[in-house]
Write an enzyme that holds these catalytic residues in place. Structure first.
Site, PDB file in Angstrom:
ATOM      1  N   ARG A 275       9.227 -10.549  -4.689  1.00 14.84           N
ATOM      2  CA  ARG A 275       9.253 -11.984  -4.463  1.00 14.84           C
ATOM      3  C   ARG A 275       8.685 -12.727  -5.671  1.00 14.84           C
ATOM      4  NH1 ARG A 275       5.662 -12.503   0.519  1.00 14.84           N
ATOM      5  NH2 ARG A 275       4.760 -10.605  -0.366  1.00 14.84           N
TER       6      ARG A 275
ATOM      7  N   GLY B 277       4.074   1.346  -0.064  1.00 14.78           N
ATOM      8  CA  GLY B 277       5.242   1.114  -0.907  1.00 14.78           C
ATOM      9  C   GLY B 277       5.092   1.679  -2.303  1.00 14.78           C
TER      10      GLY B 277
ATOM     11  N   ARG C 110      14.429  -0.762  15.556  1.00 14.82           N
ATOM     12  CA  ARG C 110      15.165   0.485  15.840  1.00 14.82           C
ATOM     13  C   ARG C 110      16.430   0.197  16.643  1.00 14.82           C
ATOM     14  NH1 ARG C 110      11.535   5.687  17.587  1.00 14.82           N
ATOM     15  NH2 ARG C 110       9.827   5.519  16.075  1.00 14.82           N
TER      16      ARG C 110
ATOM     17  N   TYR D 207       0.817  -1.216   0.000  1.00 15.27           N
ATOM     18  CA  TYR D 207       0.000   0.000   0.000  1.00 15.27           C
ATOM     19  C   TYR D 207       0.853   1.269   0.000  1.00 15.27           C
ATOM     20  CZ  TYR D 207      -3.421   3.520   1.233  1.00 15.27           C
ATOM     21  OH  TYR D 207      -4.192   4.641   1.223  1.00 15.27           O
TER      22      TYR D 207
ATOM     23  N   LYS E 259       8.572  -2.913  16.225  1.00 13.35           N
ATOM     24  CA  LYS E 259       9.260  -1.807  15.559  1.00 13.35           C
ATOM     25  C   LYS E 259      10.425  -1.293  16.409  1.00 13.35           C
ATOM     26  CE  LYS E 259       5.404  -0.101  12.724  1.00 13.35           C
ATOM     27  NZ  LYS E 259       4.531   1.043  12.396  1.00 13.35           N
TER      28      LYS E 259
END
Length: 321
Positions: free
Chosen positions: A36, A17, A141, A15, A137
């Protein structure tokens, strides 16, 4: 003169991307998309990227050799991988991207897949699947910093094209803009950014020394609204009253616990952080780690919420004019 980079987008068929790929090409960068096998074999996807002038690379983040080979062709890597299990790639799997970046040794900037809330702040109040996503996430990081990979984090908060048309209704298959669900008392403010603008600001950061190892917050003044304010603005646009249901914090917590659909459960949990706890706007930026996109790039003409609602009102069946 703008610096031209070689940019690899991982998750470019997803989306956000696609917006990033388009912005990269628009800004004159030599753009590559890692696809892929199951995606590469779809002719319409190949045609879409080739029409843009994107270089297609057949590879997979689970195939270390193909990933390193792709890295060798570029100097900037942008991840737009999703967070839903049905995409077969999860946020935490970006650890494999980091391993390839380290081996390749030539990447000047990495932008991991975030684009939502600032998880370093939001995870404090987060619950359920939102907490799990935020923590995943944070793991990435921390791994980036540990490996000393030059990075930029982009926090854009809500995707306007997804969130606004449904006025916070999480059952997006059945919701319309003639009624609304408001979480909490409707006074906590959230931030809504157009996907095209998110991609534009993201591409602005990749060669900017001011954004190296920083969190870039996209929070335009004209895009920060509470649910009540957003609803009122929408009603003024359409000249009609929208049926509205308020869900208390206690009821929302129960709904999150009872919800069986994984995606709806996540949407509700994120809404709890955003619209009940106010975690998109309840903190000040710290100059040592944070920068704000509209301040860095005042030349970017972003779309305001008011302008987007004008567009929606012109095409909405709710408009009584």
């Amino acid at each position: 003169m703008a610096i031209v980079s070689k940019v690899l987008v991982i998750g470019g068929s997803g989306y956000i991307g696609k917006y990033i790929v388009e912005a990269s090409v628009k800004n004159g960068h030599q753009t590559y998309a890692l696809l892929r096998e199951q995606t590469f074999s779809q002719p319409h996807i190949q045609d879409y990227f080739l029409r843009l002038g994107v270089h297609l690379i057949h590879g997979d983040i689970y195939d270390h050799e193909s990933l390193v080979k792709a890295m060798k062709k570029v100097d900037v890597v942008i991840s737009a991988v999703g967070h839903r299990s049905h995409s077969n790639i999860l946020i935490q799997d970006q650890i494999k991207i980091l391993a390839a970046i380290k081996e390749a040794g030539n990447i000047k900037r990495f932008i991991p897949s975030e684009y939502g809330m600032d998880v370093s702040r939001a995870r404090v109040n987060a619950i359920g699947p939102a907490k799990s996503l935020f923590e995943a996430k944070m793991v990435i990081r921390q791994a980036i910093e540990k490996e000393r990979i030059p990075f930029t984090i982009v926090c854009s908060n809500y995707f306007a094209r997804i969130c606004i048309p449904y006025l916070f209704q999480y059952d997006i298959q059945s919701s319309t803009m003639d009624h609304a669900i408001i979480f909490g008392d409707g006074t906590s403010k959230a931030i809504f950014s157009m996907e095209e603008d998110i991609a534009t600001y993201t591409m602005k950061t990749i060669n900017d020394p001011r954004t190296i190892n920083k969190i870039v917050h996209i929070r335009p003044d004209g895009n920060i609204y509470s649910s009540n304010q957003l609803l009122s603005l929408w009603e003024n646009k359409i000249g009609n009253t929208v049926s509205c249901k308020y869900i208390t914090e206690e009821q929302l917590l129960k709904d999150i616990q009872d919800e069986s659909d994984a995606l709806n459960k996540l949407i509700l949990a994120v809404a709890y952080s955003s619209f009940v706890k106010g975690d998109q706007t309840n903190f000040d930026l710290e100059p040592s780690i944070d920068v704000e996109a509209t301040k860095l790039y005042p030349e970017v003409k972003h779309t305001t919420v008011d302008e987007y609602l004008d567009h929606l009102a012109a095409t909405s069946s709710c408009n009584t004019n």
